[in-house]
Design an enzyme around this catalytic site. Structure first.
Site, PDB file in Angstrom:
ATOM      1  N   ASP A  91       0.820  -1.218   0.000  1.00 57.06           N
ATOM      2  CA  ASP A  91       0.000   0.000   0.000  1.00 57.06           C
ATOM      3  C   ASP A  91       0.856   1.271   0.000  1.00 57.06           C
ATOM      4  O   ASP A  91       0.771   2.101   0.908  1.00 57.06           O
ATOM      5  CB  ASP A  91      -0.933   0.005   1.220  1.00 57.06           C
ATOM      6  CG  ASP A  91      -1.830  -1.222   1.270  1.00 57.06           C
ATOM      7  OD1 ASP A  91      -1.891  -1.951   0.272  1.00 57.06           O
ATOM      8  OD2 ASP A  91      -2.462  -1.453   2.321  1.00 57.06           O
TER       9      ASP A  91
ATOM     10  N   CYS B  35      -4.696  -5.482  -3.150  1.00 60.58           N
ATOM     11  CA  CYS B  35      -3.586  -6.423  -3.137  1.00 60.58           C
ATOM     12  C   CYS B  35      -3.797  -7.707  -3.919  1.00 60.58           C
ATOM     13  O   CYS B  35      -3.040  -8.007  -4.854  1.00 60.58           O
ATOM     14  CB  CYS B  35      -3.205  -6.745  -1.705  1.00 60.58           C
ATOM     15  SG  CYS B  35      -4.561  -7.361  -0.687  1.00 60.58           S
TER      16      CYS B  35
END
Length: 924
Positions: free
Chosen positions: A330, A368
């Site tokens: 992230d 993700c």
């Protein structure tokens, strides 16, 4: 006839038959057969000696080798000797020799030659550009490297190149005297001046069996147009072009190397080299030995490549590079090396100063597991059917993780530790990929000398740390790792324009950067281990983020804040030829996550499987730069959505197929952020406008277009701008073509997809069939959502035989809100549709028009009786109805309790149900 041919060749040599001297050199190779070529080569050699060395070939005096010193190389299997040789009665050549300590049999030997400014010592030690000398020594070859860089002429009537070449030839004389050298396995290789010397040595000495001339293949005319004059000597251009000299090497093995970044004039551009090669090819053709001639056009600058040279040597191949991947969760490009003055990232800034900084690197998904399924397979998640978070669909057997191919050629593959590839039967997929996949996986666990591909996944910048954890937990786990002077002051936080300037926003930005600094320290520890293990010079290092920042408007969104990631790549000197630009610089080349798998294979000398959709941007099989990168947003946790994006170097286009769903829709996990809750409160109170409203608005635009140069934060939508109409239409068409050509599997719901593929099919296989998966029609139906004028057509499509079309018609009528009143009767009929997701969308549309009598009970029934993936559609519909769903809260609470109890066994689908229902039944 042979005598006549010989007389003609001698006349050429004497210059009697010369025609126009400048247009047709005297010694142009023009033989039509091997019988003609051999006497031509002999006469050419004699002429080269005459021109370069002031007459006939000099006599070879005794070598009288004198060793100046002998140097042991710790941990190596060879020893270095500094020495001199008697090149001429009045001239000694200074050379360096690397020879095996314990040669069990006779070995090959290579004369390795440096370029301008280099030395023989640098070659045998493998320093700077001359890594190939040490590599050859490590491979078991005897390596001799003379100093050929002198610029003072010692002998009257000689040329400078003649003196250099003669010293090199005397090195070959010395090699054949060594007892460990096999005289039938002699080679020569060099870069730049060394490539020029290689040409002459191999042309003049038939004992050489293989030659690699790097950074030299060109023409005399090009050299005269900008190069230094040291290459030239009287009579050269009247008699030869360089292709004629190279022709003297035929039919022996010749590898020429040029970098794509070479430029004229005076340099060695590939286009000029290719033309010269065609002349050389004529010599190899008459010997029927064209396969012995190779031009390696690598993507690098003026460096030695070696990939084809080493593959043609008769010993073990050159050591392939180790690859180290360091991934941060992230993370947007908020690093010092990307110009973020608020960031404290000394280790990553140092890595960037030693490597390449990519300014155009993009994930294919802003979350993700879909991004990781693309990274590991080299296929878009939208093609695999893995684009929804934790959907776990199967993939065909031929789809393997790319580390599996590395393992098959001897690599040790280690993953520490995250997988999360979003695949069914992921355990078997992992076993196929990795020798080790655990918290302890490390390159240090490989066999001695084994090349490795090692991945380290760093969690410190994950959304949980930057945004969701309570302050106390953050301070304990992350903040405590920083000294006071390393912390980021919220008061000095340079907030982006899509955030309101509040204390909470500043705290969030500071916390994010604190996480980045801790992560930077973790990178430093891994790089230190690599250095401690003395592997820096054998390892290509990648650092990148797995998607955009885990803050509001970052992760889960298709702006640059969700898709653009930092990417740093560091090449050791011996692999610098693969670098696209000089170390310490940046490139704006667009690269996508779908390119990573073929790129790693390419760096390791492996051609990517044909089914991979990406394009290698580095290594042996590097492709030209791409023009566009693509992104996809789909269901994340309990939040359903579908958007696609395309970006070129300047413009970003986003197509939202569910514009009625806000970018800022409720998400239980993300809503754990105090800053996100503050944003929601301000949005509910209509306190946000401008940049923040692009994220928090209750609906999305159907189309979004941003000029990323003029508007780097993408807050000004240009989709309705007449000035940008042509750009909009171009990118719209590019995106539509990509969805069709890549067979985007996202236009059926997960329950519909599972029903179609059954127990043995895959979304990838299904999506390839237009009859089973009518993508063009599905795109048309989805494209109507959010368009008020489409209600009448959607009313018709709600009765289409294809349930995927009916689903999108129902979604469109739900998005139309009260404007869908003309479709009221058809929506009521759809409550009995055979497809549960169509029934759910029809019920949600009716409930949105306050027709709750029949719609709420149906939604409750679907929630209570359907499998989790269908029930989630009903749960989300009820959640977004907010207080209007209150009559069925008792059933919702029953399902919530069941989901909590099943979470340990059912897994993610039960968790997503819990996320949706907890929020719904706790509404005021």
């Amino acid at each position: 006839m042979k005598q006549i041919r010989w007389i003609i060749l001698v006349l050429w040599w004497l210059g009697v038959i010369h025609g126009q001297a400048q247009a047709t050199r005297v010694m142009r190779f023009q033989a039509g057969s091997a019988a003609d070529a051999e006497p031509w080569q002999q006469s050419a050699r004699e002429k080269i000696f005459c021109l370069m060395m002031g007459g006939a070939q000099p006599k070879r005096s005794p070598l009288d080798p004198k060793v100046i010193r002998r140097i042991e190389v710790p941990g190596s299997s060879y020893v270095l000797e500094e020495m001199t040789l008697q090149a001429l009665p009045d001239r000694r050549a200074h050379v360096w020799l690397a020879r095996p300590l314990r040669a069990k049999s006779r070995v090959g030997a290579v004369l390795a030659i440096h370029g301008h400014g280099g030395s023989g010592e640098e070659v045998v030690r493998g320093q700077g550009l001359y890594w190939y000398g040490r590599t050859l020594a490590e491979m078991g070859y005897v390596v001799i490297a003379p100093d050929v860089g002198q610029h003072t002429l010692q002998h009257t009537n000689w040329s400078l190149m003649g003196e250099r070449t003669w010293d090199a030839l005397r090195c070959v004389d010395y090699l054949v005297t060594l007892p460990e050298v096999d005289p039938d396995r002699l080679g020569v290789a060099g870069l730049s001046l060394g490539g020029e010397t290689t040409m002459y040595v191999a042309a003049l000495d038939p004992r050489i069996k293989i030659a690699c001339s790097s950074g030299w293949l060109t023409t005399v005319a090009n050299m005269k147009n900008g190069h230094c004059a040291c290459f030239n000597f009287p009579g050269l251009e009247e008699h030869f072009d360089f292709s004629d000299i190279f022709a003297c090497i035929a039919p022996r093995v010749l590898v020429c190397e040029l970098g794509e970044q070479e430029r004229a004039p005076g340099g060695f551009p590939v286009d000029i080299g290719r033309r010269a090669l065609e002349e050389i090819r004529s010599a190899y053709r008459v010997f029927q030995a064209e396969t012995n001639l190779t031009l390696t056009a690598h993507p690098g600058p003026h460096v030695f490549c070696g990939q084809d040279f080493f593959s043609k040597l008769d010993s073990k191949p050159a050591r392939p590079p180790n690859i180290l991947w360091i991934t941060a969760e992230d993370l947007s490009p908020n690093l010092g090396c990307y110009g973020d003055a608020y960031a404290r990232t000394p280790h990553l800034d140092a890595l960037a100063s030693q490597g390449i900084c990519y300014k155009g690197a993009f994930a294919t998904a802003p979350v993700c597991s879909p991004a990781r399924s693309c990274l590991i397979t080299g296929l878009y998640a939208t093609s695999l059917g893995t684009q929804r978070l934790r959907s776990q669909f199967p993939v065909p057997q031929f789809v393997r993780g790319f580390p599996a191919w590395l393992g098959e050629v001897g690599y040790f593959t280690a993953n520490n530790v995250k997988t999360d590839y979003n695949l069914f039967n992921e355990a078997a997929f992992i076993r196929d990929c990795w020798n080790e996949c655990s918290m302890n996986a490390h390159w240090r666990n490989r066999k001695p000398g084994q090349p490795f591909f090692a991945v380290f996944n760093l969690m410190t910048t994950h959304q949980s740390r930057t945004s969701v954890w309570p302050p106390a937990q953050f301070e304990k786990e992350v903040g405590s790792q920083l000294a006071p002077e390393e912390r980021h002051d919220p008061a000095r936080a340079p907030l982006p324009p899509y955030y309101p300037d509040t204390l909470e926003a500043r705290r969030q930005w500071a916390r994010y950067h604190d996480c980045i600094t801790v992560m930077d320290k973790e990178v430093g520890k891994i790089l230190k281990q690599l250095s401690e293990d003395q592997l820096d010079e054998d390892t290509i290092v990648f650092f990148y983020g797995d998607n955009g920042m885990g803050l509001p408007r970052g992760k889960r969104c298709l702006w640059d804040t969700g898709l653009q990631v930092p990417l740093l790549v560091r090449f050791p000197e011996k692999y610098r030829w693969m670098a696209p630009v000089a170390q310490g610089t940046a490139t704006d080349r667009l690269v996508s996550f779908v390119d990573f798998a073929p790129t790693i294979l390419s760096l390791c000398g492996i051609r990517a499987p044909a089914h991979m959709q990406g394009e290698a941007f580095l290594g042996r099989y590097a492709r030209p730069p791409r023009k566009y990168v693509f992104g996809a947003r789909d269901r994340v946790d309990e939040a359903f959505d579908l958007s696609r994006s395309v970006r070129d170097h300047r413009f970003l286009y986003i197509r939202n197929f569910m514009p009625h769903c806000s970018w800022f829709a409720p998400e239980a996990y993300s809503d754990g952020s105090t800053f996100r809750r503050e944003l929601r409160q301000q949005a509910d109170q209509n306190k946000l406008g401008g940049g923040p409203l692009t994220y928090t608005a209750p609906r999305k635009a159907i189309e979004e277009l941003y000029d990323t140069q003029a508007d780097p934060h993408q807050v000004h939508n240009l989709a309705s701008s007449a000035e940008h109409k042509e750009i909009l239409e171009r990118l719209r068409a590019v995106l539509h073509d990509w969805m069709l050509s890549s067979r985007d599997a996202g236009f059926l719901t997960e329950p519909q997809m599972r029903e179609r593929i059954g127990e043995s099919g895959t979304p990838l296989d299904l999506a390839q069939s237009e009859s089973k998966y009518p993508l063009a029609r599905l795109l048309d139906a989805a494209g109507l959502v959010g368009r008020p004028e489409a209600v009448s057509r959607q009313t018709i499509l709600l009765k289409d035989p294809e349930d995927g079309i009916r689903y999108w018609a129902a979604v469109g009528l739900r998005a139309a809100g009260t404007n869908a009143q003309p479709a009221h009767a058809v929506l009521r009929e759809a409550l009995t549709d055979p497809s549960p997701v169509v029934r759910i969308e029809a019920a949600a549309a009716l409930a949105g028009m306050d027709e709750t009598k029949d719609s709420l009970p149906l939604l409750a029934k679907e929630l209570n009786e359907q499998p989790p993936d269908v029930a989630l559609h009903a749960a989300r519909a009820l959640q977004l109805l907010e207080g209007r769903s209150k009559p069925v809260w008792p059933i919702m609470r029953q399902v919530l309790e069941r989901a909590r109890n099943q979470e340990m066994t059912v897994g993610d689908p039960a968790m997503f149900l819990r996320f949706s229902l907890e929020s719904a039944v706790s509404a005021p």
